[in-house]
Design an enzyme around this catalytic site. Structure first.
Site, short mmCIF file in Angstrom:
data_model
loop_
_atom_site.label_atom_id
_atom_site.label_comp_id
_atom_site.label_asym_id
_atom_site.label_seq_id
_atom_site.Cartn_x
_atom_site.Cartn_y
_atom_site.Cartn_z
N GLY A 42 0.78 -1.24 0.00
CA GLY A 42 0.00 0.00 0.00
C GLY A 42 0.81 1.28 0.00
O GLY A 42 0.27 2.35 0.22
N GLU B 155 -8.01 -1.24 30.65
CA GLU B 155 -7.59 -0.13 29.77
C GLU B 155 -7.04 1.04 30.58
O GLU B 155 -6.07 1.68 30.18
CB GLU B 155 -8.74 0.34 28.88
CG GLU B 155 -9.30 -0.73 27.94
CD GLU B 155 -8.26 -1.39 27.05
OE1 GLU B 155 -7.26 -0.72 26.70
OE2 GLU B 155 -8.42 -2.58 26.72
N HIS C 98 -3.46 0.28 31.32
CA HIS C 98 -2.59 0.61 30.19
C HIS C 98 -2.32 2.11 30.17
O HIS C 98 -1.17 2.55 30.03
CB HIS C 98 -3.28 0.26 28.87
CG HIS C 98 -3.25 -1.20 28.49
ND1 HIS C 98 -2.09 -1.94 28.48
CD2 HIS C 98 -4.24 -2.03 28.08
CE1 HIS C 98 -2.39 -3.18 28.08
NE2 HIS C 98 -3.68 -3.26 27.85
P1 ADP Z 1 1.25 -1.12 -3.59
O1 ADP Z 1 1.32 -1.52 -5.00
O2 ADP Z 1 2.52 -0.51 -3.06
O3 ADP Z 1 0.75 -2.16 -2.65
P2 ADP Z 1 -0.69 0.69 -4.62
O4 ADP Z 1 0.13 1.41 -5.61
O5 ADP Z 1 -1.60 -0.33 -5.12
O6 ADP Z 1 0.20 0.07 -3.47
O7 ADP Z 1 -1.48 1.78 -3.77
C1 ADP Z 1 -2.78 1.60 -3.36
C2 ADP Z 1 -3.53 2.91 -3.36
O8 ADP Z 1 -3.07 3.75 -2.31
C3 ADP Z 1 -3.30 3.71 -4.62
O9 ADP Z 1 -4.22 3.34 -5.59
C4 ADP Z 1 -3.52 5.12 -4.14
O10 ADP Z 1 -4.87 5.43 -4.16
C5 ADP Z 1 -3.06 5.10 -2.72
N1 ADP Z 1 -1.70 5.62 -2.58
C6 ADP Z 1 -0.63 4.95 -2.11
N2 ADP Z 1 0.46 5.74 -2.07
C7 ADP Z 1 0.10 6.93 -2.54
C8 ADP Z 1 0.78 8.16 -2.76
N3 ADP Z 1 2.07 8.32 -2.48
N4 ADP Z 1 0.07 9.19 -3.27
C9 ADP Z 1 -1.23 9.04 -3.56
N5 ADP Z 1 -1.93 7.93 -3.39
C10 ADP Z 1 -1.30 6.87 -2.87
ZN ZN Z 2 -4.72 -4.79 26.90
#
Ligand code: ADP
Ligand code: ZN
Ligand code: MG
Length: 610
Positions: free
Chosen positions: A208, A428, A431
């Site tokens: 992500g 909690e 913690h």
């Molecule tokens: P990965 O391939 O690294 O797992 P993705 O490229 O599929 O991640 O990213 C998933 C989504 O997260 C993208 O479609 C976008 O919407 C969002 N995202 C991730 N990084 C960015 C970034 N630097 N700027 C804008 N959107 C991002």
């Molecule tokens: Zn706990």
């Protein structure tokens, strides 16, 4: 398979249609009354008959009364009409007066007697086989296509074009990749100076972090075609297909040069060779070899750049990382606060946010979120707002969405008994109070006894800054905080519940890491223990290999226990020392269910940080 059934269905429908049609032509003599042979003979004798049509085994009779009544009578098979009349001893004169017409029925007979019962089943079976063959052929041609890459090409799609503008943050990565874009756009400039065009760029980053997005942005910036395939697609079905897919993919790419080949999740094929047991890795190995061969085989002027992405660089085969292959490595980190703000801004463009929404505040509250998490957060916020029939998204929705993304949805419907609630509140509060009085722990952001995901309650801490490194004292104090819930239950109720299981597991894992990975144990010295090696055996991953003696194993155990008991001691001291504060926090929690930072600090005072 679906198609096959559809064809079969059509075939059967047509067959039934034909059958119905024939049954209609048969019943052309529908109104005729069936009579017996003896009635017929007596009618002949009485001279009532106008005409007879001999139609196969049927005699179609028309009477000479007013209505021209039609009758039908079956004769014995094989017997002719004249034979019958003779047998029944009908008057010769009467017979001579009859108007007899004989229908030539041989064709119809052939149809009903031969074609229908014999040819039709053959036709039916033939048709079935034909359709089956077609289905199989379809599957076959798919299998053949398998050898072809199956890469999805994103040509120059102007509408959905992604450029660097759509990728927020990750400045260094963008700088690196701008170079790649220039290579694609003006290769001559570089070739004239004797520079070699980079073959491969490896994007490294957690899930992500925008690797896929980045690769598409590079293609968009350079305005070149983009071939996208995922590592796992290479190793789908048949052995030996992976390699031929690679060959085909690169052939296509060379034809379309300049272009980008994007291999997502390359770790699926690019794992260290020779580390696996069992069959699947042979296939991987061949596929990987083919990728390497193709990348080596590019002539210097062929302008195809391979971008690969992975979140497991540690498992990649070193051969992939050699110069001339994926020698450029671009790291995409989880975004820091400024980047988070920028990502949120990009994705909130198409969403109606209320004016009081502070993107900055949300960025502050989401340390450790990836780009995809942030995207998800805005989406969850929009869903929450929509469910309340709002026209715009409020700050409230977004704050709720943060917790939903972090911990799972609230489960208000889960019914806890009063006693369970009380235990959770003290747990909690424990913690939170311990976290509050330890100087190296991040300030408490929120405490809640509303069940979320699998937790009965939760306590959120908020890092004041993005941290990239952690100290030993931070870790030890974190362990104290983790143990505080468990210890409070023991202190207050004198009895334990199962609610602390995951706290205990986390504490143990952390303590183990301190000893075996971070070299933070004085007694064992600065070294790591346990070699991380990827092995796949019967589909199971075996991670660790012991690279130390049994004696050392005992020492490690002792050190881990020592760290844990030290952390527990510290936590217990605070719990006993601040029992009155803890009591107050727990009681307030029972009343209000959630405490925000301000409400918490009203009870315990401002946090003294180091
Ligand atoms: P990965 O391939 O690294 O797992 P993705 O490229 O599929 O991640 O990213 C998933 C989504 O997260 C993208 O479609 C976008 O919407 C969002 N995202 C991730 N990084 C960015 C970034 N630097 N700027 C804008 N959107 C991002
Ligand atoms: Zn706990
Ligand atoms: Mg991806």
């Amino acid at each position: 398979m679906k198609k096959l059934f559809k064809n079969l269905f059509i075939f059967i429908a047509v067959f039934i249609g034909i059958a119905i049609l024939f049954s209609f032509t048969e019943s052309g003599s529908g109104e005729a009354e069936k009579i017996s042979m003896s009635t017929f003979i007596s009618q002949v004798n009485e001279g009532k008959i106008e005409s007879i049509v001999v139609d196969g085994e049927d005699l179609k009779i028309t009477l000479n009364d007013e209505e021209e009544t039609k009758e039908i009578v079956k004769k014995e098979p094989g017997a002719t009409l004249s034979e019958i009349l003779k047998n029944f001893d009908v008057d010769k004169e009467k017979v001579a007066g009859l108007d007899i017409e004989i229908k030539d029925n041989t064709q119809k007979d052939i149809f009903f007697g031969l074609i229908f019962p014999v040819l039709l089943p053959i036709l039916l079976i033939g048709g079935l086989i034909f359709f089956m063959m077609r289905g199989v052929q379809g599957a076959n041609s798919k299998a053949m296509m398998f050898g072809q890459s199956g890469a999805k090409e994103f040509g120059k799609d102007e509408k959905n074009k992604v450029t660097f503008k759509d990728v927020a943050g990750v400045k260094e990565a963008k700088e690196e990749l701008k170079e790649v874009v220039e290579f694609l756009k003006q290769p001559k400039k570089f070739l004239d100076l004797g520079a070699r065009i980079p073959r491969g760029v490896l994007l490294l980053g957690g899930p992500g972090t925008g690797k896929t997005l980045m690769a598409r942005a590079v293609a968009g910036e350079a305005d070149v075609p983009f071939f996208h395939i995922s590592g796992s697609e290479f190793v789908e079905m048949f052995v030996g297909v992976g390699a031929s897919r690679v060959r085909d993919l690169f052939k296509k790419a060379k034809k379309n040069a300049p272009c980008i080949v994007f291999i997502d999740e390359i770790d699926a094929v690019g794992r260290r060779r020779g580390a696996g047991l069992g069959g699947s890795h042979d296939e991987r190995e061949q596929t990987l070899n083919q990728i390497l061969v193709e990348m080596d085989g590019f002539e210097p002027h062929v302008n195809v750049i391979v971008i690969a992405a992975t979140n497991r660089p540690d498992v990649l085969d070193p051969a992939l990382l050699r110069p001339g292959r994926f020698d450029r490595q671009v790291v995409l980190d989880n975004p820091d606060i400024a980047d988070r703000e920028a990502i949120l801004k990009i994705h909130s463009k198409q969403k109606p946010l209320s004016k009081e929404v502070s993107i900055r505040k949300i960025a502050e509250r989401t340390p450790g979120f990836s780009g995809a998490d942030l995207f998800n957060l805005l989406n969850e916020g929009a869903i929450l707002a929509a469910r309340q029939n709002k026209k715009i998204i409020d700050m409230e929705d977004l704050l709720e969405a943060i917790e939903k993304v972090m911990l799972g949805p609230e489960r208000k419907s889960k019914v806890f008994s009063d006693h369970e609630k009380k235990v959770t509140a003290y747990h909690e509060a424990g913690h939170a109070v311990v976290a509050h009085f330890l100087p190296n722990v991040d300030p408490v952001q929120k405490i809640s006894i509303i069940s979320r995901g699998r937790a009965a309650g939760y306590m959120l801490k908020l890092p004041t800054a993005d941290k990239h490194m952690h100290t030993k004292s931070e870790y030890l104090e974190d362990m104290s905080v983790l143990l505080a819930g468990f210890l409070t239950e023991k202190e207050v109720f004198g009895e334990l519940t199962t609610g602390a299981t995951s706290d205990l597991r986390k504490t143990t894992d952390l303590a183990k890491k301190l000893v075996t990975s971070f070299g933070m144990s004085d007694n064992l010295g600065p070294r790591t223990f346990g070699e991380k090696e990827e092995m796949i055996f019967l589909g199971k991953e075996i991670h660790e290999q012991k690279d130390y003696s049994e004696k050392t194993a005992e020492l490690i155990d002792k050190e881990v226990s020592c760290f844990i008991s030290g952390a527990a001691k510290k936590a217990k001291e605070i719990i006993i020392d601040k029992r009155d504060v803890l009591e107050k926090v727990a009681q307030t929690l029972l009343k209000k269910e959630t405490l925000e930072r301000e409400e918490f600090e009203e009870i315990v005072g401002k946090k003294i940080e180091k």
